[in-house]
Structures are given as structure tokens and as C-alpha cells.
Design an enzyme around this catalytic site. Structure first.
Site, short mmCIF file in Angstrom:
data_model
loop_
_atom_site.label_atom_id
_atom_site.label_comp_id
_atom_site.label_asym_id
_atom_site.label_seq_id
_atom_site.Cartn_x
_atom_site.Cartn_y
_atom_site.Cartn_z
CE1 TYR A 1 -3.52 2.73 0.30
CE2 TYR A 1 -2.16 3.51 2.12
CZ TYR A 1 -3.18 3.72 1.20
OH TYR A 1 -3.86 4.92 1.19
NE ARG B 1 1.63 13.55 11.37
CZ ARG B 1 1.88 14.18 10.23
NH1 ARG B 1 2.98 14.90 10.11
NH2 ARG B 1 1.06 14.09 9.20
NE ARG C 1 -8.35 7.91 5.66
CZ ARG C 1 -7.52 8.17 4.67
NH1 ARG C 1 -7.93 8.08 3.44
NH2 ARG C 1 -6.29 8.53 4.91
CG PHE D 1 12.48 18.77 -3.48
CD1 PHE D 1 11.31 19.47 -3.25
CD2 PHE D 1 12.41 17.51 -4.07
CE1 PHE D 1 10.08 18.91 -3.59
CE2 PHE D 1 11.19 16.95 -4.41
CZ PHE D 1 10.02 17.65 -4.17
#
Ligand code: D61
Ligand code: MG
Length: 413
Positions: free
Chosen positions: A168, A212, A225, A285
Site C-alpha cells: 500500500y 503519527r 480508515r 528538496f
């Protein structure tokens, strides 16, 4: 704690916080004037303040591609996350989404708040997408196709095993890593990274979010969920929601620590991926979100508050990470510091203590063997629990003024 209270407690947060505020203001002023690009950049700021800041410092051509990549996948995720859409409506949209991005007339209303605006004006994202170079378009289409198919698969399937969990997370975040590596390569600034390393970059971030956000996801209305794999939580409780009840605190924290230990597995791949980057702005980034992730794992570990409310890194600490992440030495330094912080939190009686400690030792070893640890300005943990340099400087200044004043008056006598 209020922001003033936080600054009094951590005075050396003040400078990076101000700097971040200025950078955010500067970024908002730079929003392009063409309506579709203007919409895309202002949407990016509204949907993700933190990603917007790191995306902002990429060069224009790569920045536009990453911005559209982000918005397309955020729109796809808005469809996935909207628990009020019926499965038989949702699945075909997820599977065909990669075709909708080429169609300026396609439209589907869903989501809430800023996500609703993104969906409502999606034609502006399509318009901008169609202006990107062909190789960027193809990379974005390919990842959108694979992510949509993976999300569709998990609409009717629960995350049971650790393999399901990895699968997933591969669809929703690992693929983002693969896509970004493709975009970096297409920009001519980087070599193409190995898929397994790119995948780990996404898994480390996604697993940190899933850990978290336990409470937020379980309390989701109309339907909760669940992303924590049964193979892990069933060792501690009978139902995933049992983790949030006070009487299960001990088991809940052990389960949490098991989840953190699982996520730590990806840290070394992430260090390897980042150490192979050559372009400074691409490096920053990539590195900033990774440092925030290991920092978040460090504050979540052994922390029952994860089951009571939101556990987040202090804004000031986030600002410090953004300000101080310049080179790979800074990344090794931060990973080393957070691994040490985690190590100090491990309880000998935790069922996974040995496994957790061995992962932390491995991370610390990688950081040490880089040979770059002592070259850094010492990082995050410095002065975290005392008064910072700002206060010391103020005191020294105050004393020197008093001293100068008193000696001046003495001499005049
Ligand atoms: C380098 C730099 C950034 C990276 C990277 C490598 C590798 C992977 C990622 C970023 C993606 C990490 C995703 C972690 C946050 N998770 C989510 O936002 C979940 O949604 C996943 C599907 C949509 C992904 C959209 C996305 C995110 C970040 C990007 C990007 C696209 C494109 C470019 C750069 C960064 C999560 O969202 C809700 C929530 O977290 O509350 C979910 O629904 O599970
Ligand atoms: Mg989602």
C-alpha cells in the site's frame, strides 16, 4: 503552548522562524501571473505549506513539473480519501485518472475545503500539465496510472500483513519517489536512482504519517480508515481502535514502538539515496522532509500522546531543520542526533527493545562511517533543553554595557 511561550523556552528558534516567515512571504509574491499557473502555485501553498517551501527553491522548469505532479496526485488522493463516495463510483475514477489529466473538460466534485477547490478547478491543473515537456508528462502519467490502480485495489482490501502495508505504501508514496527520480533525471541534473532506493524514500515518509495520524484516521467520519497492519497490532490488542482507550496504554505504546521500529528499516536506504544526489536544490528538496520524518518518529516513539491527540514537531524545530539543511553532512548529523534521541527513549522492558536498538545502532554506524559527523555545526539536540545562544548574547551585551558604564563613571571621578 503558545508561540510566545515556545520562543521563551527555545529562544534560538526565533531567528529560523523569522527567516522562514520571510521566505514564505517571498514565495507567495512570486506566484506567476498566467491564471492556470497562478492557480497551481497558490493551490500548492494552500494544500501543503511545507512542500510548497521546498518545491519553491527548485529551478523553474523542474519546479513546474514537480508542482503539477504534486497537484495531480493530491487530486487523486482526494478521491481516494473521500469516504462519502460509493465504491462503485470511486474505483473507476481512480483507475481512469491518468487519462483525465489530458482532458480539460473532465471534472469531478469531491473533498472538502481547499481540496474541494482543487477538484472544482482541476481543468487549470490539466491546462498547466499540457504545457509541460513530453518526458515530464509521460513520467507523471505513468505514476498516476500505477498509483490509481493500487489505490483501487486497496479500496476493497484491508492492510493485513506487513507485506500488504509495504505494498500500500508503495502505491501511495513509493511511486512518488520513483516518479520524482524520473523527473530529476529528465531535468538533466541527476543520474537515475535505483527504484528500490526511490521507493524507500516514499515509504519512510508515508509510514511516519501513518504512525503519527493514528487518532485522526481512526476517528475519520463517516468511516474510519485503517493503515496499521493487523500482523503488528494483533500482537497487542483485539481491535485496532482498542489502542486509543486508556486502559490499554501499555499495549498501545508497545504497538507504537513496533510500528516505529518497522519504519526505521528504511532509514539507511534513504541516506544512500540522498548521498547520491549532486544538485544542491534537489538535495534540499529531498533531505528536508526526510529529517522531519526521523524527527517525528523520535517524538512519537514511546509517547502515549499519539493516541490522545496530535503529536507534531514544534514549528521552531521545523524552521531550524529548513534553515540548517544544506549538505549531506547536515543529514548525517540530524539522523545521528535523532537516532541518539530515540536510543535514549528505549525502555529495556519493551518487547522489541533489542530490535529497535540494533536498527538505531546501524543508522548511527552509517552516519559515523560517512566521516562527516564532526564537520557539522552541531545540530538539533544542541541547547534543546536549556537557554539558547540568543539569551546568552543578550546577557553578555547587558553586562558589557553595565561594565562600560560603571568604568566610565569610575574614570570620570
Ligand atoms: C523526495 C522528496 C519528496 C518525496 C519523496 C522523495 C518520495 C515520496 C514522497 C515525497 C511522497 C511522500 C508522501 C508522504 C505524505 N503522504 C501523503 O500525502 C498521503 O497521500 C499519498 C498520495 C498522494 C501523494 C501526493 C504527493 C505527496 C508529496 C509529494 C508529491 C505528491 C509530489 C512531489 C513531491 C512530494 C496521505 O495524505 C494525507 C495525509 O497525510 O494527511 C494519505 O492520504 O495517506
Ligand atoms: Mg490517501
Amino acid at each position: 503552548m503558545g508561540s510566545l511561550g515556545a520562543i521563551v523556552k527555545h529562544p534560538d528558534d526565533l531567528y529560523p522562524l523569522l527567516k522562514l516567515k520571510m521566505a514564505a512571504r517571498h514565495a507567495e509574491k512570486q506566484i506567476p501571473s498566467e491564471p492556470h499557473w497562478g492557480f497551481c502555485y497558490s493551490m500548492l501553498h494552500k494544500v501543503s505549506r511545507s512542500f510548497a517551501l521546498v518545491i519553491q527553491q527548485l529551478d523553474t522548469d523542474l519546479r513546474n513539473a514537480v508542482c503539477i505532479f504534486y497537484l495531480v496526485l493530491r487530486a487523486l488522493d482526494t478521491v481516494e480519501d473521500d469516504t462519502s463516495i460509493a465504491t462503485e463510483v470511486k474505483v473507476p475514477i481512480l483507475k481512469a485518472f491518468h487519462r483525465h489529466i489530458y482532458d480539460r473538460d473532465w471534472h469531478f466534485s469531491c473533498g472538502t475545503k481547499e481540496y474541494k477547490v482543487l477538484m472544482g478547478q482541476f481543468h487549470l491543473v490539466s491546462t498547466a500539465f499540457l504545457e509541460l515537456a513530453k518526458n515530464y508528462q509521460e513520467a507523471i502519467e505513468d505514476i498516476t496510472d500505477r498509483m490509481g490502480a493500487g489505490m483501487a485495489k486497496f479500496i476493497c482490501k484491508e492492510v493485513e500483513t506487513i507485506d500488504d502495508y509495504d505494498e500500500y505504501c508503495h502505491y501511495v508514496a513509493g511511486l512518488v519517489g520513483l516518479g520524482l527520480s524520473k523527473l530529476f533525471h529528465a531535468s538533466g541534473k541527476e543520474n537515475l536512482a535505483a527504484d528500490s532506493l526511490s521507493n524507500s524514500m516514499g515509504l519512510f515518509l508515508q509510514k511516519t504519517n501513518i504512525i503519527r495520524d493514528y487518532l485522526e484516521d481512526i476517528n475519520e467520519i463517516p468511516k474510519s480508515r485503517m493503515f496499521w497492519p493487523r500482523q503488528i497490532w494483533s500482537k497487542y490488542v483485539n481491535k485496532l481502535e482498542d489502542l486509543k482507550y486508556e486502559e490499554n496504554s501499555v499495549k498501545a505504546v508497545q504497538c507504537l514502538n513496533d510500528m516505529v521500529t518497522n519504519a526505521l528499516m528504511h532509514a539507511e536506504d534513504c541516506l544512500k539515496y540522498m548521498s547520491d544526489l549532486r544538485d544542491d536544490s534537489i538535495f534540499r528538496f529531498c533531505a528536508i522532509p526526510q529529517i522531519m520524518a526521523i524527527g517525528t518518529l523520535a517524538i512519537c516513539y514511546n509517547n502515549v500522546e499519539v493516541f490522545r491527540g496530535v503529536v507534531k514537531m514544534r514549528r521552531g524545530l521545523t524552521a531550524k531543520v529548513i534553515d540548517r539543511t544544506k549538505t549531506i553532512a547536515d543529514v548525517y548529523g540530524a539522523f545521528f542526533d535523532f537516532a541518539s534521541m530515540l536510543e535514549s527513549k528505549v525502555d529495556k522492558n519493551d518487547p522489541n527493545a533489542t530490535k529497535t536498538l540494533s536498527r538505531l545502532v546501524a543508522i548511527q554506524k552509517t552516519c559515523r562511517e560517512s566521516g562527516l559527523l564532526n564537520k557539522r555545526k552541531s545540530y538539533i539536540l544542541r541547547k534543546e533543553n536549556g537557554y539558547g545562544s540568543t539569551l546568552i548574547i543578550i546577557l553578555v551585551l547587558l553586562f558589557s554595557i553595565m561594565f562600560a558604564y560603571s568604568s566610565a563613571t569610575r574614570h570620570s571621578n
